[in-house]
Structure formats: C-alpha cells, structure tokens
Design a protein around this motif. Structure first.
Motif: not given
Lengths: 365, 365
Positions: A3-14, A88-93
């Motif tokens: 059932r696992f699906h990985a999600v990589i939020p790649a935001g943020g400039v650092g 992050s809430a919008a991205a992951i949501g």
C-alpha cells in the motif's frame, strides 16, 4: 508495504545555505555531502527499494527540468508541479488527495528532498515499521533519537507503547513541541521521552485528508477539487485557478498537531543519523572525506590554499582561494556572490539574505 | 635645489598585497588610499614641485605603458626600463650613473613609488633640508620619527648634529640596523636616537657612485658601461648584454651601510606620517573615508553587506560580498583569486604567495 507510496516534497530554497542554495538552485539540487549525488536523488534512492516505482515528487514548476533530470524514473503522473510555493500542508495535502483518488487504501510516506540519513538500512526498517503502524490506523511520524539537546529542532513527546503488529517500537504521540530553549532541550533529552521532529509522516491518505478537512476545510476543499481534475483535460485550468487561493500553512499545524491532540498519531523512534543540512556548519560535519588538513573543501574543482585555518570552503568557481589565520571560517565562493562567515554564525545567513533582498540585491538570491 | 633630480624606483610587486598587487599590476599602480590617484602618480606629484621636470622613473619593461599613462609628463630620457628585476642597487645605481653623465653636479633623491606620505609640505621641507645636507658632501637619508616600536622596519641610529647650512635638523648616521625584535624596538624608540629607515636617499650622484664603486665594483662597472651607451645607438644592445650579468643587491648593503661606516651619511628626521602600505592592515589604516560602519570597503563598485563584522574588504569584482560575524577580517575579491585572512595575519600573505608559486598556481600571482 504494497500500500506504500512515497512522496517527496521538494520545496524550500535553503536560505541558510546561500549563496550556494538560491531560488533557482535550491538546496535539494545540490550534492552537499560529497556523495556524488544530489540530495533529492539520494532521497529517491533511499525510498525506491521500499516503494518501487510508487514515488511522487511535489515541487515548483521552475524545477521541473532539474527534478526530471535527477529522477528520470519518475512517472509523469507522479510529478506534481506547484504554480507557487504554498508551504507543506498544500504540497503534502495535494499528494494525499491525488493518491486517494488513485486508490483510497494507499499509505503515503512523506520525506523531505533535502535531508541526509545514514545508514539507509536502519531508515528503511523504521519506514517499514511506520507503514505497519499506519496500517493500524494512525498518522505515524518517524522521530530521531536525540544525540544532544539541540535547540534547532522541534521535539515530539512520546506516550505509551502503541501495540500493533509489525511495529514493535511504535509509541503514541502526546504532543509536538516547538524548538525549545537550551534548558528545556536538556530536560527533554534527559527525560528520554522526547525525539526530534524530522518532518517524516507515514499515514493512510484517507486519515491525512480526514484531519486536513477538520483543521483546514478550505484547503481541503481546494485540494479535493484539484485532485478531481488531475489527469483530466481540466487539470491545468483547475490548478491555476484554485491553487493561488489556497491557504499557506505547515503540515504540522494543519494535520500533525490536531491529529496528535485527537490521539491519532504514533511515532517510530529512528536510530539512524539524520541531518537537515540546515547551515554551513552542517556541511562541515557531513563531509569528513573532504577534509584537507583542518579545512573541509567542497566544489567541482577547488583550488584552495590554507595556512593556520579551519572551517569550510565551498568553491563553485575556478578561482584560487587563499585562507590564512582564520578559524572556523565559512567561505562560499560562487560566480556572483561571496559569503564569509564562521560556523558559529552559520544560522545568521538567513538574516543576511533577507537584508540583501531589502537592499535590492535580489539578482543573487 | 637647482641641482636636485628626483628618481622614482618603481619595482617590487607588493606581494603582501596579493591578490590585489601582482606581477602584472604591482602595488605602485593601485590607488590604495582612496585618493583617486595611484601611488606612483601621488609620488610624482609630491616631488614635481621640488624638481620640476627633473624626475626619472626606473621600472620594469613590462610597466612602460602603465607608467607613461600615469605620468605623461615624463621625458623619454627620464624613463629607464629594466630588462629584469635586479634589486635596488642596480636600479638606483643606473639612475645615478645616467644622471652623472648628464651633469656630475646633480644631487639625486630616490623615493619609492609605493609609499604614502602626509602632509606633503612637511615632506618637501625635509627633502629641501636633505638636499642642503647632500650639498655639504653627504649621502642623506630621510628617517621617520617612530610613532611606535615597530618590528616591521629597519632603524637608523643617529649620532651628533651635522652642521651644514640649510639643514638645521641634520644628524650624522652611526649605523643602519635591521628590523629588530620587540624588546629591541622598544629600546630603540625609548632612546630617542633611532628613526625608521624609509629607504629615502638624497645624495650627490658622484658620491653615490664612489661608494658603489668601492662596495660593488662589478655592479659599478656594468652600470657605467650602460650609462655611457645611454641615449646612443648602442643603448639597447649594451643594456640587454650587460644588465643580465649585474649582481643583485640592495642599495642599503651596496651603498648606505658602507657609506655610514665611512662617516659619509647624514639623516634628516621626518616628522610627517609615512606608510609603506606593507599589507592589508595598512590599507584599513589608510582609508578612514572608506569606513562603512566597522568595515573598510574599497573597490570600484563594491556591493558589500556586513553584519557583526569588522576589517577590510577590497572588491574588484561586481559580486555581492556578505560578511557575517567576522572580526578584523581581510577579504580581497578579484576575478581569479580570493584572499581571506585577518589584519593580524596580513604579513603572512607573502608566505601564501610563495606557497602558491610552488603549487603551480602562478597564473594568479
């Protein structure tokens, strides 16, 4: 794990890694550990053995080409491009909403694109446990057993053991707490009941969306509308129309904290080493192999001479860099900007970037 | 003063000012004080009111164009180009020999091209006294009354008053002494009998050549041969043939010290401020007007941001330079080389340049 699906939020400039990281070349597109691979590629490679091709990346439109270049394996349906940064809430949501329409039974696991983790096997074991715990009906975070009383991270307060098959180390989460001061951090670590919040969430997508709907109904409604249009002819139109209106908030506030208060969060303590590469002091720490005497030297073709000097040099140009009599120095030499600071002041770089923006030097940010 | 002819030896790269100063762009071609004029131009303007058009420059062939650009007033017969660097005895000795053939009564005054002096009137007064003392039959040096027990300069030990018309402050010189250690420097300054050796010599050319002939007969013979050919058809042929064979030594050893031992040297104490701009710590000192809060910022179009920082930045590029939490820092940012050190380590730059030469990084030296 099916059932696992990985999600990589790649935001943020650092921003604290300026002038290396910047809007056009954010932190996740750099190799900051001398491994030969970028942070986002390492993140993908860490997850792929667990999820197979089930990996989704959520990033800014501007980074489409760079991300595809780094992860050519990525399916078109698994590259989600944000029209603008919405936290992050919008991205992951959005990832949760899209995956939920694909299959409501999916357990998603969200892992930032710009963290450094070792050894990978210990990480994968923790993720497996987290998936098992999530299957029991929890939002599961992987916390990091603290090695010192850091004031740079948020903490997670663990409660009783959470008894669920396949997750022998799972505990209930009582609460998430903000970055503490030094005294408080020492108490947390001494108590043995706190782990660092590494921002890793593993959860049934349905449960994620349920909590999001409760805490941020407007955000949830918008994401649901976009997800409904995803893969259809109106995808782009819907995204461009709805996205700009979405509220900007962090997943911690929108989901994790309310869910913890509701007793719906568990934690798996991770005993691997973890670093969010938050500043140039971290770069020094993470690159033992790049030590030249007492200097850490990074860059494609560094020409660094040092005498009575220690610290970090990142050389992105072909210039000769000579360092004499400077201790714990940080020198970051790029084509259009130069940073000189010390490892002790590494956290202040963000402030400098804000000041440069105000001064009108945005061309180098 | 009718007999006076100024000589400006413009040699020496100024290695301690690397990467600003380098073989192709030595120290004397830079404006290091924010005055808007190069050091060699300032030197010329300081001397011209005393000598009129009687100013000779001795420099390397490579710098012909730059020197003429800086001093368009220079007569062709007063630009002496060395085929290779041969130290100060050959440079100043050749000037003496050429001037002696022009007129054996000339009193030459030799002043380095890369020193900073103020106020100019006090300097000119000291030179006038020195010329008067030289007319009395001495090699006259202008020493600098010490303001602190420097270990960076050689000292001159003064003896009895030297009674000669027009030079009320002249004293005999007992000896020249090398750069002392701290204890010794303090003793020198406390005694009141020592002044700094600023390398300024005013002397009848005949007397200069007499001492050169005694101490360095081979050098004297070579310079005499070149001077005899000067301005004739065989000038270049003679120069190219003889010059490479000349011994390499400093004017201090070849003339000043033996002449002092013979009782032929006098000193005029100079009460002006004098700086040989020996390193980047001097640059900070000499540019009070370039202070931006606690930083001294030099360069054509500096874009410097500093926070909790002090020291000197020389910005020769258009890059943004951000300095955070670094005290007494020295940052010199040029197109192909970057130096980061501290004002305390400013003297060590020479060592770094030597190390870079050994490493094969001569392209930036």
């Amino acid at each position: 794990m099916d059932r696992f699906h990985a999600v990589i939020p790649a935001g943020g400039v650092g921003t604290r890694l300026w002038p290396l990281s910047r809007a056009g070349a954010p932190k996740f597109l750099h190799d900051l550990t001398g491994s030969g691979t970028t942070l986002i590629r390492s993140t993908y490679e860490r997850l792929a053995p667990l999820s197979g091709t089930d990996v989704m990346v959520v990033t800014g439109e501007a980074h489409r080409e760079a991300v595809v270049g780094q992860i050519p394996e990525l399916g078109a349906e698994d590259l989600v491009l944000e029209p603008s940064p919405k936290d992050s809430a919008a991205a992951i949501g959005l990832a949760a909403a899209i995956l939920h329409r694909r299959d409501p039974e999916i357990i998603m696991g969200s892992f930032a694109a710009d963290h450094v983790i070792a050894p990978v096997d210990d990480f994968r074991e923790a993720v497996s446990e987290a998936v098992a715990a999530a299957a029991g009906g929890k939002i599961v975070t992987i916390g990091i057993t603290p090695t010192h009383p850091s004031t740079g991270f948020g903490y997670i307060r663990q409660g009783e053991k959470y008894h669920v098959p396949g997750a022998p180390n799972a505990h209930e989460v009582i609460e998430f707490v903000e970055k503490p001061d030094e005294d408080m951090a020492e108490k947390y670590v001494a108590s043995g009941n706190y782990v660092w919040n590494a921002g890793m969430f593993v959860a049934p997508v349905a449960l994620m969306l349920k909590h999001l709907a409760e805490a941020e109904p407007e955000l949830h409604a918008g994401l649901t509308e976009i997800a409904a249009a995803w893969g259809t002819e109106v995808q782009e139109e819907t995204l461009q129309r709805v996205w700009p209106q979405l509220p900007k908030t962090a997943i911690d506030y929108a989901v994790a904290e309310p869910a913890a208060a509701a007793g719906d969060v568990a934690v798996i303590p991770g005993n691997f080493t973890w670093d969010d590469v938050g500043d140039f002091a971290a770069i020094a720490r993470l690159n033992p192999a790049a030590q030249q005497e007492s200097m850490t030297v990074l860059g494609p073709e560094p020409r660094v001479y040092s005498e009575d000097a220690s610290g970090v040099v990142v050389s992105e140009t072909k210039r000769v860099v000579a360092l004499i009599g400077v201790e714990n120095i940080v020198v970051v030499d790029t084509e259009d900007a130069l940073l000189v600071t010390t490892t002790d002041h590494a956290q202040s770089v963000k402030k400098a970037v804000e000041a440069l923006k105000e001064k009108g030097d945005s061309d180098v940010l």
